[in-house]
Design a protein around this motif. Structure first.
Motif, PDB file in Angstrom:
ATOM      1  N   THR A 139      58.365 -34.759   3.057  1.00 47.24           N
ATOM      2  CA  THR A 139      58.778 -34.348   1.716  1.00 47.24           C
ATOM      3  C   THR A 139      58.046 -33.071   1.310  1.00 47.24           C
ATOM      4  OG1 THR A 139      59.212 -36.640   1.086  1.00 47.24           O
ATOM      5  CG2 THR A 139      58.936 -35.062  -0.699  1.00 47.24           C
ATOM      6  N   ARG A 140      56.745 -33.032   1.534  1.00 42.80           N
ATOM      7  CA  ARG A 140      55.978 -31.821   1.201  1.00 42.80           C
ATOM      8  C   ARG A 140      56.446 -30.633   2.040  1.00 42.80           C
ATOM      9  NH1 ARG A 140      50.434 -33.655   2.430  1.00 42.80           N
ATOM     10  NH2 ARG A 140      51.509 -35.466   3.253  1.00 42.80           N
ATOM     11  N   SER A 141      56.855 -30.896   3.267  1.00 41.02           N
ATOM     12  CA  SER A 141      57.362 -29.836   4.126  1.00 41.02           C
ATOM     13  C   SER A 141      58.667 -29.259   3.561  1.00 41.02           C
ATOM     14  CB  SER A 141      57.593 -30.376   5.539  1.00 41.02           C
ATOM     15  OG  SER A 141      58.115 -29.386   6.372  1.00 41.02           O
ATOM     16  N   VAL A 142      59.569 -30.116   3.115  1.00 45.24           N
ATOM     17  CA  VAL A 142      60.830 -29.649   2.534  1.00 45.24           C
ATOM     18  C   VAL A 142      60.555 -28.883   1.239  1.00 45.24           C
ATOM     19  CG1 VAL A 142      63.038 -30.363   1.536  1.00 45.24           C
ATOM     20  CG2 VAL A 142      62.212 -31.461   3.619  1.00 45.24           C
ATOM     21  N   ILE A 143      59.617 -29.354   0.430  1.00 47.79           N
ATOM     22  CA  ILE A 143      59.262 -28.654  -0.808  1.00 47.79           C
ATOM     23  C   ILE A 143      58.705 -27.268  -0.481  1.00 47.79           C
ATOM     24  CG2 ILE A 143      57.688 -28.672  -2.789  1.00 47.79           C
ATOM     25  CD1 ILE A 143      58.067 -31.769  -2.823  1.00 47.79           C
ATOM     26  N   ALA A 144      57.886 -27.162   0.559  1.00 46.36           N
ATOM     27  CA  ALA A 144      57.364 -25.857   0.979  1.00 46.36           C
ATOM     28  C   ALA A 144      58.508 -24.948   1.436  1.00 46.36           C
ATOM     29  CB  ALA A 144      56.334 -26.029   2.091  1.00 46.36           C
ATOM     30  N   LEU A 145      59.494 -25.518   2.127  1.00 42.69           N
ATOM     31  CA  LEU A 145      60.663 -24.728   2.540  1.00 42.69           C
ATOM     32  C   LEU A 145      61.432 -24.208   1.336  1.00 42.69           C
ATOM     33  CD1 LEU A 145      62.171 -26.708   5.542  1.00 42.69           C
ATOM     34  CD2 LEU A 145      61.378 -24.362   5.548  1.00 42.69           C
ATOM     35  N   ILE A 146      61.637 -25.072   0.355  1.00 45.79           N
ATOM     36  CA  ILE A 146      62.343 -24.664  -0.865  1.00 45.79           C
ATOM     37  C   ILE A 146      61.582 -23.535  -1.557  1.00 45.79           C
ATOM     38  CG2 ILE A 146      63.004 -25.431  -3.192  1.00 45.79           C
ATOM     39  CD1 ILE A 146      63.628 -28.180  -1.909  1.00 45.79           C
ATOM     40  N   ASP A 182      57.935 -21.014   1.773  1.00 48.02           N
ATOM     41  CA  ASP A 182      56.741 -20.944   2.607  1.00 48.02           C
ATOM     42  C   ASP A 182      57.006 -21.645   3.948  1.00 48.02           C
ATOM     43  OD1 ASP A 182      54.206 -20.784   3.670  1.00 48.02           O
ATOM     44  OD2 ASP A 182      53.195 -21.388   1.809  1.00 48.02           O
ATOM     45  N   LEU A 183      57.609 -20.910   4.868  1.00 54.51           N
ATOM     46  CA  LEU A 183      58.006 -21.475   6.165  1.00 54.51           C
ATOM     47  C   LEU A 183      56.804 -21.904   6.996  1.00 54.51           C
ATOM     48  CD1 LEU A 183      60.807 -18.940   7.171  1.00 54.51           C
ATOM     49  CD2 LEU A 183      61.044 -21.114   5.982  1.00 54.51           C
ATOM     50  N   GLN A 184      55.747 -21.122   6.967  1.00 63.64           N
ATOM     51  CA  GLN A 184      54.567 -21.451   7.766  1.00 63.64           C
ATOM     52  C   GLN A 184      53.924 -22.743   7.264  1.00 63.64           C
ATOM     53  OE1 GLN A 184      51.537 -18.440   7.852  1.00 63.64           O
ATOM     54  NE2 GLN A 184      50.344 -19.502   9.411  1.00 63.64           N
ATOM     55  N   LYS A 185      53.789 -22.865   5.962  1.00 65.13           N
ATOM     56  CA  LYS A 185      53.205 -24.084   5.396  1.00 65.13           C
ATOM     57  C   LYS A 185      54.080 -25.291   5.737  1.00 65.13           C
ATOM     58  CE  LYS A 185      51.641 -26.098   1.041  1.00 65.13           C
ATOM     59  NZ  LYS A 185      51.548 -25.909  -0.420  1.00 65.13           N
ATOM     60  N   ALA A 186      55.396 -25.121   5.635  1.00 62.96           N
ATOM     61  CA  ALA A 186      56.320 -26.216   5.951  1.00 62.96           C
ATOM     62  C   ALA A 186      56.157 -26.658   7.403  1.00 62.96           C
ATOM     63  CB  ALA A 186      57.762 -25.785   5.685  1.00 62.96           C
ATOM     64  N   LEU A 187      56.039 -25.700   8.302  1.00 62.58           N
ATOM     65  CA  LEU A 187      55.874 -26.012   9.720  1.00 62.58           C
ATOM     66  C   LEU A 187      54.545 -26.722   9.980  1.00 62.58           C
ATOM     67  CD1 LEU A 187      57.109 -25.732  12.547  1.00 62.58           C
ATOM     68  CD2 LEU A 187      55.878 -23.575  12.754  1.00 62.58           C
ATOM     69  N   LEU A 188      53.498 -26.273   9.316  1.00 60.22           N
ATOM     70  CA  LEU A 188      52.187 -26.876   9.525  1.00 60.22           C
ATOM     71  C   LEU A 188      52.097 -28.282   8.928  1.00 60.22           C
ATOM     72  CD1 LEU A 188      49.879 -23.793   8.916  1.00 60.22           C
ATOM     73  CD2 LEU A 188      50.398 -24.906  11.097  1.00 60.22           C
ATOM     74  N   ASN A 215      54.720 -30.566   8.417  1.00 59.08           N
ATOM     75  CA  ASN A 215      55.478 -31.434   9.325  1.00 59.08           C
ATOM     76  C   ASN A 215      56.765 -30.723   9.734  1.00 59.08           C
ATOM     77  OD1 ASN A 215      56.865 -33.442  10.723  1.00 59.08           O
ATOM     78  ND2 ASN A 215      55.963 -35.046   9.477  1.00 59.08           N
ATOM     79  N   PRO A 216      56.928 -30.401  11.015  1.00 57.02           N
ATOM     80  CA  PRO A 216      58.134 -29.722  11.480  1.00 57.02           C
ATOM     81  C   PRO A 216      59.424 -30.509  11.214  1.00 57.02           C
ATOM     82  CG  PRO A 216      56.463 -29.738  13.200  1.00 57.02           C
ATOM     83  CD  PRO A 216      55.962 -30.598  12.092  1.00 57.02           C
ATOM     84  N   LEU A 217      59.320 -31.826  11.056  1.00 53.21           N
ATOM     85  CA  LEU A 217      60.516 -32.619  10.758  1.00 53.21           C
ATOM     86  C   LEU A 217      61.146 -32.226   9.428  1.00 53.21           C
ATOM     87  CD1 LEU A 217      59.442 -36.190  11.924  1.00 53.21           C
ATOM     88  CD2 LEU A 217      60.969 -34.591  13.080  1.00 53.21           C
ATOM     89  N   GLY A 218      60.376 -31.574   8.574  1.00 52.91           N
ATOM     90  CA  GLY A 218      60.908 -31.110   7.297  1.00 52.91           C
ATOM     91  C   GLY A 218      62.070 -30.142   7.475  1.00 52.91           C
ATOM     92  N   PHE A 219      62.030 -29.331   8.535  1.00 51.88           N
ATOM     93  CA  PHE A 219      63.127 -28.402   8.803  1.00 51.88           C
ATOM     94  C   PHE A 219      64.418 -29.169   9.101  1.00 51.88           C
ATOM     95  CE2 PHE A 219      59.511 -25.678   9.359  1.00 51.88           C
ATOM     96  CZ  PHE A 219      59.946 -24.424   8.966  1.00 51.88           C
ATOM     97  N   ALA A 267      67.760 -29.265   6.722  1.00 54.29           N
ATOM     98  CA  ALA A 267      69.068 -28.892   7.276  1.00 54.29           C
ATOM     99  C   ALA A 267      70.098 -29.992   7.019  1.00 54.29           C
ATOM    100  CB  ALA A 267      68.952 -28.603   8.765  1.00 54.29           C
ATOM    101  N   VAL A 268      69.697 -31.234   7.224  1.00 52.78           N
ATOM    102  CA  VAL A 268      70.610 -32.355   6.991  1.00 52.78           C
ATOM    103  C   VAL A 268      71.000 -32.428   5.513  1.00 52.78           C
ATOM    104  CG1 VAL A 268      70.789 -34.876   6.973  1.00 52.78           C
ATOM    105  CG2 VAL A 268      69.876 -33.707   8.979  1.00 52.78           C
ATOM    106  N   LEU A 269      70.015 -32.299   4.622  1.00 47.90           N
ATOM    107  CA  LEU A 269      70.306 -32.367   3.186  1.00 47.90           C
ATOM    108  C   LEU A 269      71.172 -31.207   2.726  1.00 47.90           C
ATOM    109  CD1 LEU A 269      66.887 -33.542   1.704  1.00 47.90           C
ATOM    110  CD2 LEU A 269      69.023 -34.833   1.774  1.00 47.90           C
ATOM    111  N   LEU A 270      71.081 -30.091   3.402  1.00 41.74           N
ATOM    112  CA  LEU A 270      71.876 -28.924   3.043  1.00 41.74           C
ATOM    113  C   LEU A 270      73.305 -28.993   3.582  1.00 41.74           C
ATOM    114  CD1 LEU A 270      71.646 -26.189   1.608  1.00 41.74           C
ATOM    115  CD2 LEU A 270      71.032 -25.201   3.809  1.00 41.74           C
ATOM    116  N   VAL A 271      73.456 -29.415   4.819  1.00 41.96           N
ATOM    117  CA  VAL A 271      74.757 -29.367   5.492  1.00 41.96           C
ATOM    118  C   VAL A 271      75.589 -30.637   5.304  1.00 41.96           C
ATOM    119  CG1 VAL A 271      75.873 -29.203   7.764  1.00 41.96           C
ATOM    120  CG2 VAL A 271      73.947 -27.710   7.199  1.00 41.96           C
ATOM    121  N   LEU A 272      74.949 -31.786   5.366  1.00 36.40           N
ATOM    122  CA  LEU A 272      75.673 -33.056   5.389  1.00 36.40           C
ATOM    123  C   LEU A 272      76.638 -33.268   4.219  1.00 36.40           C
ATOM    124  CD1 LEU A 272      76.117 -35.655   6.997  1.00 36.40           C
ATOM    125  CD2 LEU A 272      74.272 -36.682   5.662  1.00 36.40           C
ATOM    126  N   PRO A 273      76.248 -33.026   2.971  1.00 40.64           N
ATOM    127  CA  PRO A 273      77.200 -33.286   1.878  1.00 40.64           C
ATOM    128  C   PRO A 273      78.487 -32.459   2.008  1.00 40.64           C
ATOM    129  CG  PRO A 273      75.007 -32.913   0.985  1.00 40.64           C
ATOM    130  CD  PRO A 273      74.943 -32.607   2.449  1.00 40.64           C
TER     131      PRO A 273
END
Length: 136
Positions: A54-61, A64-70, A72-76, A80-86
């Motif tokens: 969750t914190r990784s996705v918030i960092a992506l929003i 902050d890509l580097q923070k998101a990756l550090l 948890n990479p699963l955040g990416f 992607a699923v939350l963006l594309v799936l609907p």
């Protein structure tokens, strides 16, 4: 599972994911801490492979890509699923197609191959070890 039940389940799961994400965005911005509900971490005191997603996705929003990756990479993947799936599900439902269902079945068949399954399980284990080392 039939297409309609499967798509309904995915819509509910995606909606719940958005609610969880928006709740935590507000919690993090107001108190600088979200809710920790991981039952695995509560029992073992060790983070699970998805802890920090969750914190990784918030960092992506936040961009902050580097923070998101550090964190948890699963955040990416989750983002992607939350963006594309609907949109994909809406496309299928409006046009009465089954493109996502076909993709899901093909992906499931692909992931059942022993070498591929081993690779993905290894990646999850590496991520889990990394979460433990980071003391997430």
């Amino acid at each position: 599972m039939k297409k309609n039940k499967f798509y309904f389940f995915l819509i509910i799961a995606c909606f719940a994911g958005y609610i969880w994400l928006f709740y935590n965005i507000n919690a993090v911005s107001n108190t600088n801490s979200g809710i920790e509900i991981c039952p695995f971490k509560r029992v073992t005191t060790l983070p699970c492979p998805s802890c920090g997603s969750t914190r990784s996705v918030i960092a992506l929003i936040s961009g902050d890509l580097q923070k998101a990756l550090l964190i948890n990479p699963l955040g990416f993947l989750i983002a992607a699923v939350l963006l594309v799936l609907p949109f994909w599900l809406l496309y299928d439902l409006i046009l009465k197609k089954e493109t996502f269902l076909k993709f899901y079945k093909d992906a499931e068949r692909f992931l059942r191959k022993p070498k591929i399954a081993f690779l993905f399980v290894s990646l999850v284990l590496i991520n889990w070890i990394w979460n433990i080392i980071k003391d997430l």
